[in-house]
Write an enzyme that holds these catalytic residues in place. Sequence first.
Site, PDB file in Angstrom:
ATOM      1  N   THR A 180      61.293  98.956  63.335  1.00 45.40           N
ATOM      2  CA  THR A 180      60.891 100.441  63.143  1.00 45.40           C
ATOM      3  C   THR A 180      59.817 100.240  62.059  1.00 45.40           C
ATOM      4  O   THR A 180      59.465  99.637  61.406  1.00 45.40           O
ATOM      5  CB  THR A 180      62.322 100.714  62.422  1.00 45.40           C
TER       6      THR A 180
ATOM      7  N   LEU B 119      63.723  99.247  56.136  1.00 44.88           N
ATOM      8  CA  LEU B 119      63.432  99.454  57.490  1.00 44.88           C
ATOM      9  C   LEU B 119      63.587  98.358  58.347  1.00 44.88           C
ATOM     10  O   LEU B 119      63.013  97.333  57.842  1.00 44.88           O
ATOM     11  CB  LEU B 119      61.951 100.177  57.595  1.00 44.88           C
ATOM     12  N   ASP B 120      64.150  98.499  59.523  1.00 45.30           N
ATOM     13  CA  ASP B 120      64.362  96.999  60.380  1.00 45.30           C
ATOM     14  C   ASP B 120      62.850  96.686  61.042  1.00 45.30           C
ATOM     15  O   ASP B 120      62.008  97.465  60.802  1.00 45.30           O
ATOM     16  CB  ASP B 120      65.493  97.413  61.376  1.00 45.30           C
ATOM     17  N   TYR B 121      63.056  95.434  61.565  1.00 42.10           N
ATOM     18  CA  TYR B 121      61.891  94.871  61.986  1.00 42.10           C
ATOM     19  C   TYR B 121      61.256  95.603  63.091  1.00 42.10           C
ATOM     20  O   TYR B 121      59.775  95.618  62.872  1.00 42.10           O
ATOM     21  CB  TYR B 121      62.330  93.343  62.745  1.00 42.10           C
TER      22      TYR B 121
END
Length: 236
Positions: A108, A104-106
């Site tokens: 999210t 999951l990106d930073y």
Amino acid sequence: MKPIRIAKALSNYGVCSRRQAEVLILENRVRVNDQILTSPIYLVQNSDQIYVDGVIVLKPMRTRLWKYFKPKGVITSHKDNFDRVTLFKELPKNIGRVISVGRLDYNTEGLILLTNNGDLARKLELPSTKLRRVYLCKAYGLMPKNMIKELSRGIEINKVQYGPIAVELHKKQGANSWYKIALYEGKNNEIRNVFAYFKLQVSRLIRIDYGDYSARNMKPGNLVELDYKEFSKYLE
């Protein structure tokens, strides 16, 4: 156990992905018994002792899987060049080495799966396993009338092909709206990129489901271990 490639062994033992293992080997950071390895296809046996950066790799006694609710502002990595908070430093030390099922990106938040078995992680990640990822997304702007239909068929943006994405309007809050989104692959920044294409600015993104697993009743930072029977079918 039959001999297996060292890259696969490091993945199976939850040290890193196979690709990351190849990098470690090329950097001369992996040793088997008294031999520093130079090839990721070197075969290891169960009796071999494996070391990474001089630290022995302990083989897990059993395969485990956890649900973790990743907070916003945490990067899915073991280390970060910008000194940001990393997911793996936030985890309890007593669970041992684990790897994430995808990322999951930073910015999210929400459900991410963690395991000590690289083959299980790979199986859960593969598009062919057809596990549905479900998100709640808050975005600013007016949704175009054609957006839901276009995304349901898949779309190409900047030479990147995205598979079918199911989108439904969840609720409106003034100039912002909440959407429920379901997809089966999840490329890097997929939802943010797709929404930007339709002139919608994402301000919050939460993953609430990953296949059979749900973040229901979980709060940021919560870690829940799953029973073996809840994931054993993916090991068959």
